[in-house]
Design an enzyme around this catalytic site. Structure first.
Site, PDB file in Angstrom:
ATOM      1  N   MET A   1      52.632 -16.287 -44.869  1.00  0.00           N
ATOM      2  CA  MET A   1      52.695 -17.365 -43.884  1.00  0.00           C
ATOM      3  C   MET A   1      53.613 -18.503 -44.342  1.00  0.00           C
ATOM      4  O   MET A   1      54.381 -19.043 -43.555  1.00  0.00           O
ATOM      5  CB  MET A   1      51.286 -17.902 -43.604  1.00  0.00           C
ATOM      6  CG  MET A   1      51.254 -18.925 -42.481  1.00  0.00           C
ATOM      7  SD  MET A   1      49.621 -19.633 -42.190  1.00  0.00           S
ATOM      8  CE  MET A   1      48.749 -18.264 -41.481  1.00  0.00           C
ATOM      9  N   TYR A  29      51.120  -9.246 -50.007  1.00  0.00           N
ATOM     10  CA  TYR A  29      50.015  -8.608 -49.307  1.00  0.00           C
ATOM     11  C   TYR A  29      50.282  -7.129 -49.046  1.00  0.00           C
ATOM     12  O   TYR A  29      51.412  -6.725 -48.774  1.00  0.00           O
ATOM     13  CB  TYR A  29      49.799  -9.276 -47.937  1.00  0.00           C
ATOM     14  CG  TYR A  29      49.202 -10.665 -48.002  1.00  0.00           C
ATOM     15  CD1 TYR A  29      47.907 -10.875 -48.480  1.00  0.00           C
ATOM     16  CD2 TYR A  29      49.919 -11.762 -47.549  1.00  0.00           C
ATOM     17  CE1 TYR A  29      47.356 -12.154 -48.518  1.00  0.00           C
ATOM     18  CE2 TYR A  29      49.375 -13.034 -47.574  1.00  0.00           C
ATOM     19  CZ  TYR A  29      48.089 -13.227 -48.059  1.00  0.00           C
ATOM     20  OH  TYR A  29      47.551 -14.470 -48.081  1.00  0.00           O
ATOM     21  N   ARG A  66      63.846 -12.861 -11.657  1.00  0.00           N
ATOM     22  CA  ARG A  66      63.061 -13.884 -12.358  1.00  0.00           C
ATOM     23  C   ARG A  66      62.640 -14.989 -11.398  1.00  0.00           C
ATOM     24  O   ARG A  66      61.452 -15.218 -11.201  1.00  0.00           O
ATOM     25  CB  ARG A  66      63.872 -14.442 -13.531  1.00  0.00           C
ATOM     26  CG  ARG A  66      63.104 -15.427 -14.377  1.00  0.00           C
ATOM     27  CD  ARG A  66      63.792 -15.742 -15.693  1.00  0.00           C
ATOM     28  NE  ARG A  66      65.001 -16.543 -15.557  1.00  0.00           N
ATOM     29  CZ  ARG A  66      65.692 -17.005 -16.603  1.00  0.00           C
ATOM     30  NH1 ARG A  66      65.293 -16.740 -17.843  1.00  0.00           N
ATOM     31  NH2 ARG A  66      66.785 -17.718 -16.418  1.00  0.00           N
ATOM     32  N   LYS A 104      67.981 -26.632 -23.758  1.00  0.00           N
ATOM     33  CA  LYS A 104      66.541 -26.353 -23.628  1.00  0.00           C
ATOM     34  C   LYS A 104      65.977 -25.874 -24.967  1.00  0.00           C
ATOM     35  O   LYS A 104      66.742 -25.509 -25.881  1.00  0.00           O
ATOM     36  CB  LYS A 104      66.328 -25.290 -22.553  1.00  0.00           C
ATOM     37  CG  LYS A 104      66.943 -23.940 -22.896  1.00  0.00           C
ATOM     38  CD  LYS A 104      66.951 -23.003 -21.708  1.00  0.00           C
ATOM     39  CE  LYS A 104      67.563 -21.666 -22.093  1.00  0.00           C
ATOM     40  NZ  LYS A 104      67.814 -20.812 -20.914  1.00  0.00           N
TER      41      LYS A 104
END
Ligand code: PLP
Length: 345
Positions: A288, A240, A127, A33
């Site tokens: 990013m 940053y 779940r 998956k």
């Protein structure tokens, strides 16, 4: 190429060989998956199939359909709940379905859909699925091909694992069902000899070598290119928000991958990269598309540094980022090229 995930198929085969010493191939369900935990599920599927694995676990209808297109023979189970209006289509394609509620069973009965159904039995994860008092009624209404449950803490709570195991066995032993399955990677690794045999073992992270890395080899090596190098002519902040101040004379290299590629920003000023036998600290906030490292004269433009892989374990990175290896692997974004390597013999 600015960033790549090198997928070492030899390491995958190595891991499968180690596992299949204990668990016969025909009892392995390879869980592929989420794009095979970021590794590329079509290629991982093909390699596992070639190895002799015949049962595959996926999470979505799309994943199941892509695999079915490649291969008609493999058995495929969607491990999550899916929309009942897809049951007919899935069953036509011989895709096994997880059944989690009486509403779903009503749908099957009302529409008379013949399919391969695995009952999800909730032994303590909260779940999906039926509780122990419901299973009897489920089986009166539906003839399942499988019944399964999922362990919450096979890696760190033996007491709870045994509790779930007992719950599972007490119910499942009453019925003649082809596939009874409980154990995941940690469960299979730690408790294979302890528990009585199951019909399937659902293996994910262990195949990819994301955990248990003292036994299994990492399949993915996440790498990115050095795109820029400079020597500071004066003290300077890096990145940053000025979280790191470098000194005059420091060699700073820029690496061309960032949080949009799947490098957790929480690793800023914490983690490192690997290149030719040395480790270099990540300095300043990860951007990013790029981040910076404190380099030296051995770092060259165009080099690919390892973010995690053979030399920096993904599970250690995950610890630093306060998460688990699964999340880091799945986070490697689609814009990172997957490059498959395999020794030709
Ligand atoms: C994802 C998943 C697995 C595989 O878990 P690993 O810890 O990677 O082995 C097994 N069973 C179910 C139901 C899952 O959702």
């Amino acid at each position: 190429m600015r960033a790549r995930a090198v997928i070492n198929l030899d390491n995958l085969i190595y891991n499968l060989e180690v596992i299949s010493d204990k668990i016969p191939k025909e009892k392995i369900m390879a869980v592929i998956k989420a794009n095979a935990y970021g590794h590329g599920y079509e290629e991982i599927f093909k390699e596992c199939f070639k190895f002799g694995i015949r049962f595959f676990g996926v999470a979505t209808i799309e994943e199941a359909q892509v695999i079915r297109k490649i291969n008609k023979e493999a058995k495929i189970l969607i491990l999550s709940a899916v929309e009942p209006n897809m049951y007919y289509e899935l069953s036509k394609n011989n895709i096994d379905i997880t059944i989690t509620s009486f509403e779903e069973i009503e749908y099957i009965i009302n529409n008379n859909i013949e399919g391969n159904y695995h009952i999800a039995y909730d032994t303590g994860m909260g779940r999906l699925g039926f509780n122990e008092f419901e299973i009897e009624e489920v089986i009166k209404k539906l003839k399942p091909v499988g019944i399964f449950s999922h362990l919450t803490s096979a890696d760190n709570d033996e007491y709870y694992t045994r509790y779930q195991y007992e719950k599972f066995i007490n119910i499942s032993k009453k019925y003649d069902i082809k596939y009874k399955h409980l154990l995941n990677s940690f469960g299979s690794e730690k408790y294979y000899d302890f528990f009585e045999s199951f019909d399937l073992y659902r293996l994910g992270i262990l195949m990819y070598g994301g955990e248990l890395t003292n036994i299994y080899k990492p399949v993915m090596s996440f790498e990115a290119r050095i795109s820029y190098i400079k020597t500071l002519v004066e003290d300077s902040y890096i990145g940053y928000s000025n979280t790191y101040k470098a000194k005059k004379g420091d060699i700073i290299a820029t690496v061309s991958a960032g949080y949009a590629d799947g490098i957790f920003r929480s690793l800023s000023n914490k983690s490192k990269v690997y290149l030719r036998g040395k480790y270099y600290n990540i300095i300043g906030n990860i951007c990013m598309d790029q981040f910076m490292i404190l380099a030296d004269n051995d770092v060259k433009l165009g080099d690919f540094v390892e973010i995690f892989g053979e030399n920096i374990k993904v599970e250690e990175q995950a610890n630093l980022a306060n998460t688990i290896s699964y999340e880091l692997l799945c986070a490697v974004s689609p814009r990172v090229n997957r490059v498959y390597v395999k020794e030709e013999i």
